[in-house]
Design a protein around this motif. Structure first.
Motif, PDB file in Angstrom:
ATOM      1  N   ASN A   1       0.838  -1.336   0.092  1.00 40.17           N
ATOM      2  CA  ASN A   1       0.368  -0.099   0.550  1.00 40.17           C
ATOM      3  C   ASN A   1       1.013   0.950   0.094  1.00 40.17           C
ATOM      4  O   ASN A   1      -0.040   2.466  -0.033  1.00 40.17           O
ATOM      5  CB  ASN A   1      -0.477   0.054   1.001  1.00 40.17           C
ATOM      6  N   LEU A   2       2.133   1.318  -0.053  1.00 35.91           N
ATOM      7  CA  LEU A   2       2.702   2.401   0.400  1.00 35.91           C
ATOM      8  C   LEU A   2       3.352   2.705  -0.709  1.00 35.91           C
ATOM      9  O   LEU A   2       4.675   1.476  -1.185  1.00 35.91           O
ATOM     10  CB  LEU A   2       3.688   2.677   1.320  1.00 35.91           C
ATOM     11  N   PRO A   3       3.975   3.424  -2.029  1.00 33.09           N
ATOM     12  CA  PRO A   3       3.958   3.615  -2.764  1.00 33.09           C
ATOM     13  C   PRO A   3       6.050   3.618  -2.220  1.00 33.09           C
ATOM     14  O   PRO A   3       6.130   4.207  -1.652  1.00 33.09           O
ATOM     15  CB  PRO A   3       3.578   5.336  -3.027  1.00 33.09           C
ATOM     16  N   ALA A   4       6.581   3.515  -3.775  1.00 31.05           N
ATOM     17  CA  ALA A   4       7.987   3.635  -3.301  1.00 31.05           C
ATOM     18  C   ALA A   4       8.783   2.537  -1.908  1.00 31.05           C
ATOM     19  O   ALA A   4       8.770   3.188  -1.172  1.00 31.05           O
ATOM     20  CB  ALA A   4       8.146   4.936  -3.598  1.00 31.05           C
ATOM     21  N   PHE A   5       7.918   1.689  -1.385  1.00 30.43           N
ATOM     22  CA  PHE A   5       8.189   0.670  -0.398  1.00 30.43           C
ATOM     23  C   PHE A   5       9.629   0.779  -0.124  1.00 30.43           C
ATOM     24  O   PHE A   5      10.401   1.332   0.960  1.00 30.43           O
ATOM     25  CB  PHE A   5       7.216  -0.427   0.170  1.00 30.43           C
ATOM     26  N   LYS A   6       9.913  -0.035  -1.295  1.00 27.24           N
ATOM     27  CA  LYS A   6      11.380  -0.749  -1.507  1.00 27.24           C
ATOM     28  C   LYS A   6      12.631   0.726  -0.929  1.00 27.24           C
ATOM     29  O   LYS A   6      13.544   0.286   0.217  1.00 27.24           O
ATOM     30  CB  LYS A   6      11.662  -2.027  -2.937  1.00 27.24           C
ATOM     31  N   PRO A   7      12.798   1.689  -2.223  1.00 25.03           N
ATOM     32  CA  PRO A   7      13.501   2.771  -2.212  1.00 25.03           C
ATOM     33  C   PRO A   7      13.370   3.631  -1.378  1.00 25.03           C
ATOM     34  O   PRO A   7      14.980   3.355   0.016  1.00 25.03           O
ATOM     35  CB  PRO A   7      13.186   3.495  -3.476  1.00 25.03           C
ATOM     36  N   LEU A   8      12.267   3.713  -0.725  1.00 28.30           N
ATOM     37  CA  LEU A   8      12.150   4.276   1.066  1.00 28.30           C
ATOM     38  C   LEU A   8      12.846   3.848   2.325  1.00 28.30           C
ATOM     39  O   LEU A   8      13.758   3.650   2.803  1.00 28.30           O
ATOM     40  CB  LEU A   8      10.628   4.383   1.275  1.00 28.30           C
ATOM     41  N   GLY A   9      13.072   2.151   2.323  1.00 30.50           N
ATOM     42  CA  GLY A   9      12.965   1.499   3.089  1.00 30.50           C
ATOM     43  C   GLY A   9      14.737   1.390   2.839  1.00 30.50           C
ATOM     44  O   GLY A   9      15.367   1.172   4.156  1.00 30.50           O
ATOM     45  N   ILE A  10      15.531   0.865   1.849  1.00 35.09           N
ATOM     46  CA  ILE A  10      16.824   1.485   1.806  1.00 35.09           C
ATOM     47  C   ILE A  10      17.627   1.982   2.406  1.00 35.09           C
ATOM     48  O   ILE A  10      18.317   2.498   2.522  1.00 35.09           O
ATOM     49  CB  ILE A  10      16.763   0.719  -0.172  1.00 35.09           C
ATOM     50  N   THR A  11      16.785   3.390   1.565  1.00 34.75           N
ATOM     51  CA  THR A  11      17.371   4.593   2.242  1.00 34.75           C
ATOM     52  C   THR A  11      17.379   4.906   3.460  1.00 34.75           C
ATOM     53  O   THR A  11      18.526   5.415   4.066  1.00 34.75           O
ATOM     54  CB  THR A  11      16.840   6.173   1.538  1.00 34.75           C
TER      55      THR A  11
END
Length: 418
Positions: A61-71
């Motif tokens: 449900n959260l856009p850009a979940f993976k790049p946000l998590g990595i950042t």
């Protein structure tokens, strides 16, 4: 005993090395707070089994979940690495702060930082950020490096009447000494002998592979908390706990029989320590946090307690460790070790007398400590009441020691605690 603790703390707070450590921790408090806050966000929302991710399905449900998590993860690692490097610099810098030559101060700090970075970088020849960041979790190492370098600079400076600038024998001696210390430290740290030896001894003591006894669980937890108190941030009890077959056997039994009361191993690290002995993190820091809010008179400590309250709910007590500070604080050592043991003993008593079922179910990652036993027993309200009782008893254990801190502040002023 209280008067003796206060006198010992007062004597210790006058020592140059101790003042250097405490001053460093206080300076880095804001950065530790930010790092812990970001770490909690990552663990709860972006970890694959984080509690908020599990509840709200943020991965979908959260856009850009993976790049946000990595950042977020990389940012957190960089903050904690920067804190460790800053400790190495600031401890050495503060140790020689009485010097009238500012250049010497900064030279000591830069030398300490360089040696420490070489030590942790050696754990990852490819300079992998994750590996280096994990190595920087041991806060005792940069403190020791800073103290050694600061001490050496102070002694060399005391024997140099013309300053380092025109004293080539002193500079040469300093350079050779730093090479020797750095080379020896690098060799010791590279082998990691001390870490593997320590883990092997604990594993042998607890008889890895067999179900641990209640007393051995208490011993492992005490060793872990003692190491944590002195800045050795390790997770060896969880690592050791994963080597025992009890948790898997318990879970398999519950899945097959849907009965928590007859599991084969009711007393485990999970059912005792994770459920009742580490509310707020190692040392039952949630209890300390609550006691500080209502009892401590010092405004700086009140501020640190308010900052860390939300974090200790998620078992992250780094802000308290730096802000009070809890680390290396003689007055807080006894309750830091005692509160988890009493809570675990209470949990043991209630589980063995069948008053509370043992926590067995797998719960989401980064679940607030006060809810772990409740969710681990599939929502048994008696487990929640026991968690609250452990929190209250631990607060009562911390209470007289907070009074001692107040007394020490009144008698000595802002030398250590103020």
């Amino acid at each position: 005993m209280g008067n003796q603790l206060i006198r010992f703390t007062q004597k210790l707070s006058k020592q140059q090395f101790y003042q250097a450590i405490i001053s460093t921790l206080r300076i880095l408090l804001p950065f530790e707070f930010i790092g812990i806050a970001l770490h909690i966000i990552y663990e709860t929302a972006f970890h694959e089994n984080g509690i908020f991710e599990a509840i709200f399905d943020l991965r979908s449900n959260l856009p850009a979940f993976k790049p946000l998590g990595i950042t977020l993860k990389i940012t957190t690692m960089l903050i904690f690495l920067s804190i460790a490097l800053s400790i190495a610099f600031l401890v050495a810098d503060h140790f020689v702060s009485s010097s009238t030559r500012p250049t010497t101060r900064y030279l000591a700090g830069l030398t300490s930082l360089t040696i420490y970075f070489l030590l942790i970088a050696e754990t990852s020849p490819s300079l992998n950020l994750l590996q280096i960041s994990e190595s920087s979790g041991n806060l005792l190492l940069p403190i020791i490096v800073g103290l050694i370098i600061g001490f050496c600079f102070t002694k060399l400076q005391a024997h140099s009447h013309t300053g380092f600038g025109n004293n080539w024998p002193t500079i040469l001696t300093l350079f050779i000494f730093i090479l020797l210390i750095g080379g020896l430290s690098l060799t010791v740290h590279q082998t990691q002998y001390y870490a593997s030896f320590f883990y092997q001894q604990i594993s042998t003591l607890l008889n890895i592979g067999a179900h641990p006894s209640f007393l051995k669980i208490l011993l492992a937890v005490t060793l872990r908390n003692c190491a944590h108190f002195f800045g050795i941030i390790s997770d060896f009890t969880n690592t050791i706990a994963n080597q025992f077959p009890d948790q898997g056997a318990n879970l398999a039994y519950v899945i097959a029989h849907h009965n928590l009361w007859k599991i084969p191993y009711p007393i485990t690290f999970h059912s005792l320590y994770n459920s009742y002995g580490m509310l707020g993190g190692n040392g039952m820091l949630l209890a300390l946090n609550a006691t500080l809010l209502f009892k401590i008179k010092n405004k700086r400590m009140q501020f640190a307690a308010r900052l860390s309250l939300g974090q200790t709910l998620f078992d992250q007590g780094g802000t308290l460790l730096f802000g009070i500070p809890v680390l290396f604080n003689p007055i807080l050592l006894i309750p830091f070790l005692l509160a988890p043991l009493i809570s675990m003993m209470l949990g043991y008593l209630f589980i063995m007398t069948k008053l509370v079922p043992p926590a067995t179910y797998i719960i989401p990652h980064a679940t607030p400590g006060i809810l772990r036993a409740f969710l681990g027993t599939n929502g048994d309200w008696r487990a929640l009441l026991l968690s609250l009782a452990c929190l209250a008893i631990s607060s009562a254990i911390y209470y007289p020691f907070i009074n001692l801190i107040n007394r020490a502040i009144n008698e000595q002023g802002d030398v250590n605690h103020g």
